[in-house]
Structures are given as structure tokens and as C-alpha cells.
Scaffold this motif. Structure first.
Motif, PDB file in Angstrom:
ATOM      1  N   TRP A   1      -7.034   5.536   9.007  1.00 22.21           N
ATOM      2  CA  TRP A   1      -7.038   4.219   9.653  1.00 22.21           C
ATOM      3  C   TRP A   1      -7.402   4.348  11.126  1.00 22.21           C
ATOM      4  N   THR A   2      -6.919   5.405  11.775  1.00 25.38           N
ATOM      5  CA  THR A   2      -7.227   5.624  13.186  1.00 25.38           C
ATOM      6  C   THR A   2      -8.711   5.891  13.384  1.00 25.38           C
ATOM      7  N   VAL A   3      -9.287   6.697  12.513  1.00 28.61           N
ATOM      8  CA  VAL A   3     -10.711   7.009  12.629  1.00 28.61           C
ATOM      9  C   VAL A   3     -11.553   5.760  12.379  1.00 28.61           C
ATOM     10  N   MET A   4     -11.174   4.935  11.407  1.00 29.35           N
ATOM     11  CA  MET A   4     -11.918   3.699  11.161  1.00 29.35           C
ATOM     12  C   MET A   4     -11.772   2.740  12.341  1.00 29.35           C
ATOM     13  N   GLY A   5     -10.594   2.680  12.925  1.00 34.81           N
ATOM     14  CA  GLY A   5     -10.405   1.850  14.114  1.00 34.81           C
ATOM     15  C   GLY A   5     -11.263   2.326  15.270  1.00 34.81           C
ATOM     16  N   PHE A   6     -11.356   3.638  15.447  1.00 33.60           N
ATOM     17  CA  PHE A   6     -12.229   4.202  16.479  1.00 33.60           C
ATOM     18  C   PHE A   6     -13.683   3.845  16.207  1.00 33.60           C
ATOM     19  N   ALA A   7     -14.101   3.964  14.956  1.00 35.25           N
ATOM     20  CA  ALA A   7     -15.488   3.626  14.604  1.00 35.25           C
ATOM     21  C   ALA A   7     -15.776   2.166  14.900  1.00 35.25           C
ATOM     22  N   VAL A   8     -14.863   1.279  14.573  1.00 29.72           N
ATOM     23  CA  VAL A   8     -15.063  -0.147  14.836  1.00 29.72           C
ATOM     24  C   VAL A   8     -15.166  -0.397  16.335  1.00 29.72           C
ATOM     25  N   ALA A   9     -14.290   0.226  17.123  1.00 26.84           N
ATOM     26  CA  ALA A   9     -14.313   0.019  18.569  1.00 26.84           C
ATOM     27  C   ALA A   9     -15.608   0.537  19.187  1.00 26.84           C
ATOM     28  N   VAL A  10     -16.080   1.678  18.729  1.00 27.47           N
ATOM     29  CA  VAL A  10     -17.306   2.250  19.283  1.00 27.47           C
ATOM     30  C   VAL A  10     -18.524   1.440  18.855  1.00 27.47           C
ATOM     31  N   ILE A  11     -18.575   1.057  17.596  1.00 26.84           N
ATOM     32  CA  ILE A  11     -19.715   0.274  17.114  1.00 26.84           C
ATOM     33  C   ILE A  11     -19.750  -1.086  17.804  1.00 26.84           C
ATOM     34  N   GLY A  12     -18.597  -1.690  18.027  1.00 22.38           N
ATOM     35  CA  GLY A  12     -18.530  -2.992  18.687  1.00 22.38           C
ATOM     36  C   GLY A  12     -19.022  -2.956  20.112  1.00 22.38           C
ATOM     37  N   GLY A  13     -18.717  -1.921  20.822  1.00 29.29           N
ATOM     38  CA  GLY A  13     -19.196  -1.790  22.189  1.00 29.29           C
ATOM     39  C   GLY A  13     -18.075  -1.784  23.197  1.00 29.29           C
ATOM     40  N   LYS A  14     -18.311  -1.074  24.281  1.00 33.95           N
ATOM     41  CA  LYS A  14     -17.318  -0.940  25.338  1.00 33.95           C
ATOM     42  C   LYS A  14     -17.121  -2.276  26.044  1.00 33.95           C
ATOM     43  N   GLY A  15     -15.895  -2.733  26.095  1.00 35.79           N
ATOM     44  CA  GLY A  15     -15.580  -3.955  26.826  1.00 35.79           C
ATOM     45  C   GLY A  15     -15.943  -5.238  26.122  1.00 35.79           C
ATOM     46  N   SER A  16     -16.285  -5.187  24.854  1.00 38.89           N
ATOM     47  CA  SER A  16     -16.704  -6.390  24.134  1.00 38.89           C
ATOM     48  C   SER A  16     -15.742  -6.687  22.990  1.00 38.89           C
TER      49      SER A  16
ATOM     50  N   PHE B   1       0.841  -1.194   0.000  1.00 39.26           N
ATOM     51  CA  PHE B   1       0.000   0.000   0.000  1.00 39.26           C
ATOM     52  C   PHE B   1       0.874   1.240   0.000  1.00 39.26           C
ATOM     53  N   SER B   2       0.327   2.302  -0.578  1.00 40.67           N
ATOM     54  CA  SER B   2       1.044   3.572  -0.516  1.00 40.67           C
ATOM     55  C   SER B   2       0.673   4.277   0.787  1.00 40.67           C
ATOM     56  N   PHE B   3       1.625   4.953   1.352  1.00 40.23           N
ATOM     57  CA  PHE B   3       1.399   5.633   2.618  1.00 40.23           C
ATOM     58  C   PHE B   3       1.628   7.123   2.458  1.00 40.23           C
ATOM     59  N   SER B   4       0.892   7.865   3.238  1.00 45.68           N
ATOM     60  CA  SER B   4       1.111   9.297   3.368  1.00 45.68           C
ATOM     61  C   SER B   4       0.774   9.653   4.811  1.00 45.68           C
ATOM     62  N   PRO B   5       1.179  10.808   5.286  1.00 43.39           N
ATOM     63  CA  PRO B   5       0.855  11.163   6.668  1.00 43.39           C
ATOM     64  C   PRO B   5      -0.649  11.170   6.948  1.00 43.39           C
ATOM     65  N   ALA B   6      -1.456  11.486   5.957  1.00 47.61           N
ATOM     66  CA  ALA B   6      -2.906  11.522   6.148  1.00 47.61           C
ATOM     67  C   ALA B   6      -3.523  10.127   6.180  1.00 47.61           C
ATOM     68  N   ALA B   7      -2.845   9.123   5.643  1.00 45.98           N
ATOM     69  CA  ALA B   7      -3.393   7.768   5.602  1.00 45.98           C
ATOM     70  C   ALA B   7      -3.573   7.202   7.004  1.00 45.98           C
ATOM     71  N   ILE B   8      -2.662   7.515   7.895  1.00 47.05           N
ATOM     72  CA  ILE B   8      -2.736   7.003   9.257  1.00 47.05           C
ATOM     73  C   ILE B   8      -3.971   7.556   9.964  1.00 47.05           C
ATOM     74  N   ALA B   9      -4.321   8.797   9.699  1.00 46.09           N
ATOM     75  CA  ALA B   9      -5.488   9.405  10.331  1.00 46.09           C
ATOM     76  C   ALA B   9      -6.761   8.670   9.929  1.00 46.09           C
TER      77      ALA B   9
END
Length: 105
Positions: free
Chosen positions: A40-55, A30-38
């Protein structure tokens, strides 16, 4: 007799080596840029929140669901991926703030 410290050292070393190789493969694929990490971080946050706290199971299911939705939406338009992810995140916040399998607040 089994030398526990040596087994710990070898497994830690192997795990680190495998993680390094995986990082190299991803970096070459994959190609990377400084904005690419942001994004991925936002999608990871969305997955964690949608999944539920502690689950862990909820987070796993949310990641699989969001990945499947992302694959389906990207066949229509790549620009819609984040719109769908954020809309799903907003709906989860409105309907069930604790996430799919999270504890009730």
C-alpha cells in the motif's frame, strides 16, 4: 453565541470516531499481513509521484487512473497489477519527471 472551542472539540471527536469506524470496517473487510502495508505504501508513493509535486488535483487524478488500471488489469491477472503500476511510474519518470500536473523541474 457559538462556543468555538466546543465546536472544534465536537468536530474533532466526530472525525476521529468516523476514522476509527472506517478503520474497523477496512480491517474486517480485508486480510492484513505485515507485507500488505508495504504494498500500500509503494502504491501510495507511485500515485504521489505520478500525480506531480505540489499538485493535489494531479494526485487525485493519478489515484483514480491507477485504480481504474488496477481494476482492469486484475481481471486478467492479479500478479500484473504491480508490473503495470511500476511500468507507468517508470514511464512518467522518463517522459515527465515532474508528474502529470506537477511543476516543471
Amino acid at each position: 453565541s457559538i462556543n468555538v472551542k466546543r465546536v472544534d472539540l465536537v468536530t474533532y471527536g466526530l472525525g476521529t470516531a468516523i476514522a476509527g469506524v472506517a478503520g474497523l470496517v477496512v480491517a474486517l473487510s480485508f486480510s492484513f499481513s505485515p507485507a500488505a502495508i508495504a504494498s500500500w505504501t509503494v502504491m501510495g508513493f507511485a500515485v504521489a509521484v505520478i500525480g506531480g509535486k505540489g499538485s493535489v488535483l494531479g494526485t487525485l487524478l493519478a489515484g483514480l487512473a491507477l485504480g481504474a488500471i488496477e481494476a482492469a488489469v486484475s481481471s486478467v491477472s492479479a500478479n500484473w497489477i504491480y508490473l503495470v503500476a511500476y511500468t507507468l511510474l517508470l514511464l512518467v519518470f522518463l517522459v515527465r519527471p515532474s508528474g502529470f500536473l506537477g511543476e516543471r523541474l
